[in-house]
Design an enzyme around this catalytic site. Structure first.
Site, PDB file in Angstrom:
ATOM      1  N   PRO A  65       0.705  -1.114  -0.081  1.00  0.00           N
ATOM      2  CA  PRO A  65      -0.010   0.048   0.170  1.00  0.00           C
ATOM      3  C   PRO A  65       0.627   1.331  -0.090  1.00  0.00           C
ATOM      4  CG  PRO A  65      -0.577  -1.225   1.954  1.00  0.00           C
ATOM      5  CD  PRO A  65       0.567  -1.949   1.182  1.00  0.00           C
ATOM      6  N   LYS A 170       3.824   7.686 -13.355  1.00  0.00           N
ATOM      7  CA  LYS A 170       2.609   7.437 -12.700  1.00  0.00           C
ATOM      8  C   LYS A 170       2.050   8.799 -11.958  1.00  0.00           C
ATOM      9  CE  LYS A 170      -0.692   4.621 -10.282  1.00  0.00           C
ATOM     10  NZ  LYS A 170      -1.009   3.555  -9.466  1.00  0.00           N
ATOM     11  N   LYS A 245      -4.419   9.402  -2.617  1.00  0.00           N
ATOM     12  CA  LYS A 245      -3.150   8.751  -2.354  1.00  0.00           C
ATOM     13  C   LYS A 245      -2.058   9.255  -3.208  1.00  0.00           C
ATOM     14  CE  LYS A 245      -0.312   4.682  -2.510  1.00  0.00           C
ATOM     15  NZ  LYS A 245      -0.395   3.370  -2.941  1.00  0.00           N
TER      16      LYS A 245
END
Lengths: 296, 296
Positions: A65, A170, A245
């Protein structure tokens, strides 16, 4: 191939299953028992730690995560680097900050292990269908070695340059995505409030200079695109929590580099506002509801 | 057709010239003498006022810098509405706020004149080549009547619904364009600072969810797209001053409608910052220089 797979969350589970389907010998590790048992029932072996999983593997894959999880899985006494074979290829598919990705890859290199950062896009749907896109940073030779393994989990593999650049690609793409989505939401709501038909406005934008993926493929105004989450009450798709996030990673990386991201910073605040309202579980296009009380 | 053309600025001049070329009988009016003389040398007649120009015209076209100019040209004693024939078609190609566009069109309707708002995109290049796009608001019948005249000045005509909606479409598109451009600039500069090759990053974005016109057609990073203004020192293209004007219209319209435009408002401030630095004459993609001292 003998593959260690560490991290069986929403993404890791279907990715590991696809590796099993492709005939690889899998040893899995996760902090929780349930997903480990499920993979073992499907033919995998269970390991007692990340080190234990990595010990005999030719390829070690991690899907975790956040940055601290990755650092711990690789660098502690029970971690991958303590046990991996000298020629094992290390492949971190987590989305984390580029700095950590580079630091861990440098430690791996000291031990003689090639390590790639290979964050994905495509979500749980892409993970299940094995159609993920991998943005890969690291040595080109290691990238070539990774391809057959990646091919069992995804469809597109883009080499982005040196270590950490998969993460850079990304977070830059997703920061621009967040900005485009909010911009599209603001433009669509302003137009609707000023009296233009939303479908007509989207059509004009999509053949003009305002066109973007958020307007022509994933329009946040309900009913404009029937296949978009906006037309099914913002369910499915890419959760706002995950976008938040990624924005956090982008803004943190920008801060570390002293690089201004003005709209990026405001986009982060707006997604925090959305999350604070309790809407973090909705698709990220539901950000449009910050700009209106009544479109969903 | 007998056409009155009022407003011979950077856009009006080539538009009027194309109407003359198409064989229309033109009467022109402007506050400054030079462009009037130039059109007369090319075959137009000069008028002493907007009213004088409009008196015998079948179609009246205005191309003016801002809302007050449009209000004055139409509604004062020497204005178009005081003199236009009952069945004359009124066509305002200026980019102004939708509220003024609707107010003036309502006054025209009281006199029995159909009036369309028809702001353009395509810039001076499109005006010269007669390839402009017109976004048109107003009665569909009037839109059909306008088409043959528009065809002498442009290539695409989009009916956007009721009066004022041409302006709405333009300011919504251009607000989203400004946001996408700044977002692209931030993402490209962040990526470059974090070590990824800008061309490679643009290529990844352009096949991903961050893709937009500002990234795939008009990328602000020098050298990524050879035909973009970024690759010729930000000359030509769409001036930052004009983008700032359009953002002002969008933010004003949003304020009047009490509609939040968070990124739109910040985009306006960033273009004001660019203009305050003396860069208003550069192409609007030069906004990237706010995020770096050394890309141009």
């Amino acid at each position: 191939m003998k593959i260690a797979f560490i991290g069986l969350g929403n993404m890791g589970k279907p990715m590991a299953r696809n590796l099993l389907k492709a005939g690889h010998a899998l040893t899995v590790y996760d902090l929780t028992a349930e997903p480990v048992e499920a993979q073992c029932a499907a033919g995998a072996a269970a390991a007692a730690s990340a080190a234990d999983a990595a010990r005999v593997a030719e390829v070690v894959i991690t899907m975790l995560p956040s940055s601290p999880h990755v650092r711990e899985a690789y660098t502690t006494a029970n971690g991958v680097l303590a046990a991996a074979q000298r020629d094992a290829l290390l492949l971190d598919c987590s989305t984390i900050d580029p700095h950590t990705a580079r630091a861990v890859a440098a430690l791996a290199a000291e031990r003689g292990n090639a390590m790639l950062d290979a964050p994905v896009s495509g979500g749980t749907g892409g993970a299940e269908a094995a159609t993920l896109t991998f943005m890969v940073g690291g040595d080109p030779g290691a990238f070539e070695r990774a391809k057959p393994v990646l091919a069992s989990m995804g469809k597109n593999f883009v080499h982005c340059g040196a270590s950490g650049n998969g993460q850079v690609a990304k977070i830059c793409n997703n920061m621009l995505l967040a900005i485009s989505m909010i911009g599209t939401a603001e433009a669509m709501m302003l137009g609707a409030k000023l009296g233009i038909d939303p479908k007509l406005l989207a059509g004009i934008i999509n053949t003009s200079s305002g066109r973007c993926w958020s307007s022509d493929t994933y329009n946040p105004y309900p009913g404009v695109i029937q296949t978009a989450p906006a037309s099914r009450y913002y369910t499915g798709g890419f959760g706002a929590e995950l976008m938040l996030k990624d924005l956090g990673l982008a803004v943190d990386a920008a801060r570390a580099a002293k690089q201004p991201v003005a709209l990026g910073g405001l986009a982060q605040q707006l997604y925090q506002m959305m999350n604070a309202r309790g809407d973090g579980g909705k698709d990220f296009s539901a950000i449009i509801n910050l700009f209106s009380g009544n479109v969903s």
